[in-house]
Scaffold this active site. Structure first.
Site, PDB file in Angstrom:
ATOM      1  N   LYS A  99       0.857  -1.177   0.000  1.00 27.53           N
ATOM      2  CA  LYS A  99       0.000   0.000   0.000  1.00 27.53           C
ATOM      3  C   LYS A  99       0.897   1.232   0.000  1.00 27.53           C
ATOM      4  CE  LYS A  99      -3.320   2.767   2.492  1.00 27.53           C
ATOM      5  NZ  LYS A  99      -3.876   3.115   3.818  1.00 27.53           N
ATOM      6  N   GLY A 161      -8.275   8.870  10.305  1.00 27.34           N
ATOM      7  CA  GLY A 161      -8.579   8.835  11.725  1.00 27.34           C
ATOM      8  C   GLY A 161      -9.650   9.797  12.181  1.00 27.34           C
ATOM      9  N   ALA A 187      -9.618   5.639   4.706  1.00 29.20           N
ATOM     10  CA  ALA A 187      -9.440   6.785   5.607  1.00 29.20           C
ATOM     11  C   ALA A 187     -10.751   7.501   5.896  1.00 29.20           C
ATOM     12  CB  ALA A 187      -8.423   7.787   5.046  1.00 29.20           C
ATOM     13  N   GLY A 188     -10.997   7.701   7.183  1.00 26.04           N
ATOM     14  CA  GLY A 188     -12.143   8.488   7.621  1.00 26.04           C
ATOM     15  C   GLY A 188     -13.382   7.696   7.978  1.00 26.04           C
TER      16      GLY A 188
END
Length: 263
Positions: A99, A161, A187-188
């Site tokens: 990644k 996060g 993400a999120g």
């Protein structure tokens, strides 16, 4: 239903990818990962040990499972940093699926530096890596990353996060239209419904870490994420009804029984 996620030539029985950060210990990391049903766990190799056999090693905890480790370049801020890191990891572990993330703003947003990411992608693809690339939610950059050799695009839903969920659903749709490789929302993600929404709008997969690791009950949240991704995917495949600005009776209106009010 045999619904396989394919990244490059690698197939996964789950469309949920989980992270390994922010857990209190490696055993909890393993327990939550198993509960999630995920077959792929991403590891920040600059922060979590998978290369030194003389120290507690995350890879040891996943021996005997069918879960693959996905090294990521979290903490890298230049293309050169990321390239050097992955070459070292491959030499030490033999892992080829990676990644790629190159962060441009380390102080506030943790947004990616897309130009440095693109440079690293071009080099790593020539090195033979299978690259899953963290990026912003820009369909133009997504296409450029695909052309550079990325095997999957991982657009952020919102800052890493943050738990804010998907802030621009349309951009995910635009990216899906722009590329011919898997689009994995990254993400999120804050809760199970965020993961379900990502899948319902057509994402090929979801990656989440903080939402599980910092939940009051990580194991239970991992299970919730598992079912949310499956439900969202099935909802997308089933095809939702069209939205209408007015009501539509759910039962037939023809042949209604007529009532007589005569006494």
């Amino acid at each position: 239903m045999n619904d396989i996620l394919k990244v490059g030539n690698i197939e996964f029985a789950s469309r949920l990818i989980v992270g390994s950060g922010k857990y209190p210990d490696f055993q909890t990391t393993k327990d939550a990962t198993l509960a999630s049903g995920s077959k792929l766990i991403t590891v920040a190799v600059r922060r979590v040990n998978i290369t030194n056999p003389n120290e507690e090693n995350l890879m040891d905890y996943f021996k005997g499972t069918d879960i693959k480790l996905l090294p990521n370049s979290a903490g890298c801020t230049t293309a050169e940093d990321a390239i050097t890191l992955f070459r070292m990891v491959k030499e030490a572990t033999g892992l080829n699926l990676i990644k790629l993330e190159v962060i441009g703003d380390t102080a506030k947003t943790l947004y990616p530096d897309v130009m440095e990411t693109l440079k690293a992608c071009e080099v790593l693809a020539k090195d033979g890596f299978t690259i899953m690339t963290y990026s912003n939610d820009d369909p133009i950059m997504a296409k450029r990353l695909e052309d550079a050799g990325s095997a999957a695009i991982m657009p952020l839903a919102s800052p890493i996060g943050s738990g804010l969920g998907i802030q621009n659903r349309y951009n995910v749709l635009f990216i899906k239209e722009a590329v011919n490789i898997p689009v994995i929302v990254d993400a999120g993600i804050g809760c199970a419904s965020d993961a379900a929404i990502a899948m319902e709008i057509g994402a090929d997969g979801v990656l989440t870490n903080t939402a599980i690791a910092q939940a009051k009950n990580p194991i239970l949240m991992a299970e919730a994420m598992k079912h949310a991704v499956i439900a969202g995917r099935n909802s997308f495949l089933a095809g939702r009804i069209a939205k209408k600005p007015f009501a539509t009776a759910s039962s037939p209106t023809e042949g209604l029984i007529e009532f007589s009010h005569k006494k």
